[in-house]
Design an enzyme around this catalytic site. Structure first.
Site, PDB file in Angstrom:
ATOM      1  N   LYS A 164      70.845  46.660  61.586  1.00 57.57           N
ATOM      2  CA  LYS A 164      69.515  45.514  62.116  1.00 57.57           C
ATOM      3  C   LYS A 164      69.364  46.023  64.095  1.00 57.57           C
ATOM      4  O   LYS A 164      70.277  46.905  64.717  1.00 57.57           O
ATOM      5  CB  LYS A 164      70.036  44.107  62.938  1.00 57.57           C
ATOM      6  N   LYS A 263      61.943  40.040  47.718  1.00 59.29           N
ATOM      7  CA  LYS A 263      62.315  38.519  47.611  1.00 59.29           C
ATOM      8  C   LYS A 263      61.583  37.838  47.287  1.00 59.29           C
ATOM      9  O   LYS A 263      60.826  37.509  47.166  1.00 59.29           O
ATOM     10  CB  LYS A 263      62.558  38.556  49.579  1.00 59.29           C
TER      11      LYS A 263
HETATM   12  O1  OSB Z   1      65.046  40.469  57.176  1.00 58.54           O
HETATM   13  O2  OSB Z   1      66.142  41.340  54.922  1.00 58.54           O
HETATM   14  C1  OSB Z   1      65.449  40.561  56.462  1.00 58.54           C
HETATM   15  C2  OSB Z   1      68.491  37.454  55.962  1.00 58.54           C
HETATM   16  C3  OSB Z   1      67.424  36.517  56.434  1.00 58.54           C
HETATM   17  C4  OSB Z   1      66.913  36.939  56.883  1.00 58.54           C
HETATM   18  C5  OSB Z   1      66.153  37.914  57.117  1.00 58.54           C
HETATM   19  C6  OSB Z   1      66.684  38.924  56.723  1.00 58.54           C
HETATM   20  C7  OSB Z   1      67.801  39.263  56.386  1.00 58.54           C
HETATM   21  C8  OSB Z   1      68.680  40.064  55.905  1.00 58.54           C
HETATM   22  C9  OSB Z   1      69.927  40.077  55.043  1.00 58.54           C
HETATM   23  O3  OSB Z   1      68.494  40.993  56.756  1.00 58.54           O
HETATM   24  C10 OSB Z   1      71.119  39.891  54.491  1.00 58.54           C
HETATM   25  C11 OSB Z   1      71.862  39.538  53.489  1.00 58.54           C
HETATM   26  O4  OSB Z   1      71.601  38.386  52.850  1.00 58.54           O
HETATM   27  O5  OSB Z   1      72.696  40.461  52.728  1.00 58.54           O
HETATM   28 MG    MG Z   2      64.748  42.353  55.891  1.00 61.51          MG
END
Ligand code: OSB
Ligand code: MG
Length: 354
Positions: A164, A263
């Protein structure tokens, strides 16, 4: 094949994460999610998971709002209906605007139910192939803990790691981490944290060596994404911006990205997702399956999605034990040597503790 829906139940589950999940937008400490169980007139059960968060930080939907829309709007539209195909569920929802995460909770349960009626694993029902699904983990931690968490992930067998990032990220540190693990595929996810004002900060990440950068700008920022795609060598990947098939067409028309994150919650379920997969396939847009800090029901659906032959990049697939002390499915979902095996049982292939 037809089936009649005779019961629909909702169950809100709430579990603390082992460690807080920090993004540019929110720190998630506790995950609430709505499990959906759909039963047909013969007593066969299908399961789905509504992946909205408690507050509207990732999408506009929330657990409380989805619970209302599910129980007061969507359940009555499906209850006691006879369906000839799982696509019919999505058609019954056309009069309901938006609320795609709520729709996906129930729609995915109906796909599971149809697969079980046909006696097939969900991955086979949707046209996937039985292949090991490459795992992928997300490191969403403060910078001082990042390297250690990457090291731990690699030691646990993960070969794809997503970091991130935000405009203030330490670029030298990121580069150091990427170079320290040469066999590992690194993604970066900004969750829309960059803006016109911080465009130069994004350009400066081009030398880090990320395999892609996910959602640098806000979900409506098509032109900034197009500019980034033009000016950077790192592929640009869109997550939040892709809410339906029209958004994928927009990405293609505006040349606003190279890669799409799938998603099912954000897209409203299997039906729309399958259309998106087909459009991406015909336009050579790469795809991977994104995570939502999901419990096992959502993850099982996602594994079936990742089994489709055109999905080639590793998705957000971590072990049940990564986020959870105890998942809602049995057996739990296991990463072994960086991969997850598909279940050969019918439907989603896991028992759900509902
Ligand atoms: O932006 O991909 C995203 C988790 C919750 C909401 C948004 C995101 C995420 C993740 C994935 O980055 C985390 C996971 O479930 O492995
Ligand atoms: Mg994302």
């Amino acid at each position: 094949m037809e089936l009649t829906i005779s019961d629909i139940e909702l169950l809100v589950v709430k579990k603390p994460l082992k460690t807080p999940f920090k993004t540019a937008l929110q720190s998630v400490k506790v995950r609430e999610s709505i499990l959906v169980r759909v039963t047909d007139a013969d007593g066969i059960e299908g399961y789905g998971e509504c992946v909205a968060f408690s507050t509207p930080w990732y999408t506009e939907e929330t657990v409380a709002g989805c619970h209302f829309v599910l129980s007061q709007v969507l359940v009555p539209l499906i209850m006691n209906k006879t369906l000839e195909s799982p696509q019919q569920a999505d058609e019954l929802f056309t009069a309901v605007k938006g609320n795609r995460m709520a729709k996906a909770g129930i729609e995915t349960a109906i796909w599971d139910l149809f697969a079980k009626r046909q006696g097939l694993p969900l991955w086979k029902f949707v046209g996937g192939i039985n292949k090991p699904i490459p795992a992928g983990i997300v490191v969403a931690a403060d910078e001082e803990n990042m390297a250690a968490q990457v090291e731990a992930a690699v030691a646990n067998g993960y070969r794809r790691v997503k970091l991130k990032i935000n405009p203030g990220s330490d670029k030298d540190l990121l580069k150091e981490i990427v170079e320290r693990f040469p066999g590992i595929l690194f993604f970066a996810d900004a969750n829309g944290g960059f803006s016109r004002e911080t465009f130069e900060e994004l350009l400066a990440l081009d030398f880090v060596g990320f395999a892609l950068i996910e959602q640098p700008f806000g979900e409506e920022e098509w032109l900034l994404h197009a500019r980034a795609k033009k000016e950077m060598k790192t592929p640009i990947c869109l997550d939040e911006s892709i809410r339906n098939i029209d958004d994928v067409q927009r990405l293609i028309d505006l040349e606003a990205g190279d890669v799409v994150v799938l998603k099912m919650g954000r897209l409203g379920g299997w039906n729309e997702t399958m259309k998106v997969v087909e459009l991406c396939r015909t336009h050579d847009i790469a795809m991977w399956v994104g995570g939502m800090i999901d419990f096992g029901v959502s993850k099982a659906h996602n594994l079936a999605l990742a089994s489709l032959p055109d999905i080639l990049l590793p998705g957000d697939f971590s072990d049940s034990g990564h986020f959870w002390q105890e998942d809602v499915v049995e057996p739990e979902i296991r990463v072994v040597s960086g991969e997850i095996s598909l279940s050969i049982e019918k439907g989603i292939g896991y028992h759900v503790n509902f």
